[in-house]
Design a protein around this motif. Sequence first.
Motif, PDB file in Angstrom:
ATOM      1  N   VAL A 129       0.783  -1.204  -0.060  1.00  0.00           N
ATOM      2  CA  VAL A 129      -0.137   0.154  -0.037  1.00  0.00           C
ATOM      3  C   VAL A 129       0.836   1.226  -0.106  1.00  0.00           C
ATOM      4  O   VAL A 129       0.476   2.082  -0.879  1.00  0.00           O
ATOM      5  N   GLY A 130       1.933   1.236   0.803  1.00  0.00           N
ATOM      6  CA  GLY A 130       3.064   2.187   0.731  1.00  0.00           C
ATOM      7  C   GLY A 130       3.498   2.562  -0.655  1.00  0.00           C
ATOM      8  O   GLY A 130       3.764   3.757  -0.985  1.00  0.00           O
ATOM      9  N   CYS A 189       2.235   1.533  -3.458  1.00  0.00           N
ATOM     10  CA  CYS A 189       1.357   2.065  -4.401  1.00  0.00           C
ATOM     11  C   CYS A 189       1.246   3.536  -4.310  1.00  0.00           C
ATOM     12  O   CYS A 189       1.278   4.243  -5.455  1.00  0.00           O
ATOM     13  N   ARG A 190       1.230   3.977  -3.006  1.00  0.00           N
ATOM     14  CA  ARG A 190       1.032   5.144  -2.820  1.00  0.00           C
ATOM     15  C   ARG A 190       1.924   6.263  -3.362  1.00  0.00           C
ATOM     16  O   ARG A 190       1.891   7.389  -4.138  1.00  0.00           O
ATOM     17  N   GLU A 191       3.125   5.646  -3.063  1.00  0.00           N
ATOM     18  CA  GLU A 191       4.468   6.527  -3.555  1.00  0.00           C
ATOM     19  C   GLU A 191       4.482   6.631  -5.176  1.00  0.00           C
ATOM     20  O   GLU A 191       4.735   7.687  -5.624  1.00  0.00           O
ATOM     21  N   ALA A 208       1.625   8.806  -6.393  1.00  0.00           N
ATOM     22  CA  ALA A 208       2.230  10.202  -6.236  1.00  0.00           C
ATOM     23  C   ALA A 208       3.342  10.768  -7.153  1.00  0.00           C
ATOM     24  O   ALA A 208       2.952  11.690  -7.625  1.00  0.00           O
TER      25      ALA A 208
END
Length: 144
Positions: A131-132, A134-136, A139
């Motif tokens: 999840v982290g 994917c967020r990065e 972004a």
Amino acid sequence: MHPTPEELAVWRMLHRAQVQIAGRLEEDLITAHDLPLASYEVLLRLSEAPGLRLRMNDLAHRVLLSRSGLTRLVDRLQREGLVSREACESDARGLYAVLTAAGEARVEEATPVYLQGIRRHFLDLLDPDDVGRCREMLAKLGVV
């Protein structure tokens, strides 16, 4: 320079993932609340807005619909009593979409199904580190 076959495959996987997950969320919402995903998104965005209203142009941008597509959707939601329209006092051509009490109740009823669907069809399939990452990655693409 054209994308490599691997790069094209990743692009297609990303597109398919979005379409498949959205389709599953829509199935959940229609089954439980007879509410298509696009309709839910409009009601949700209005429920989050100050005064439960947004200008039609702003709403179209937030739900990723064309102005004409949003107009047709708001027409349906208005017939169902979930949304009303109000004239914009500062711009005679502008219109607001306004969430009605019935629309507010409908989005409150449907939100648990929506959130459970996000959990089941997306988040539960990933590790917390995924999840982290994917967020990065999103972004980096400028997705906010």
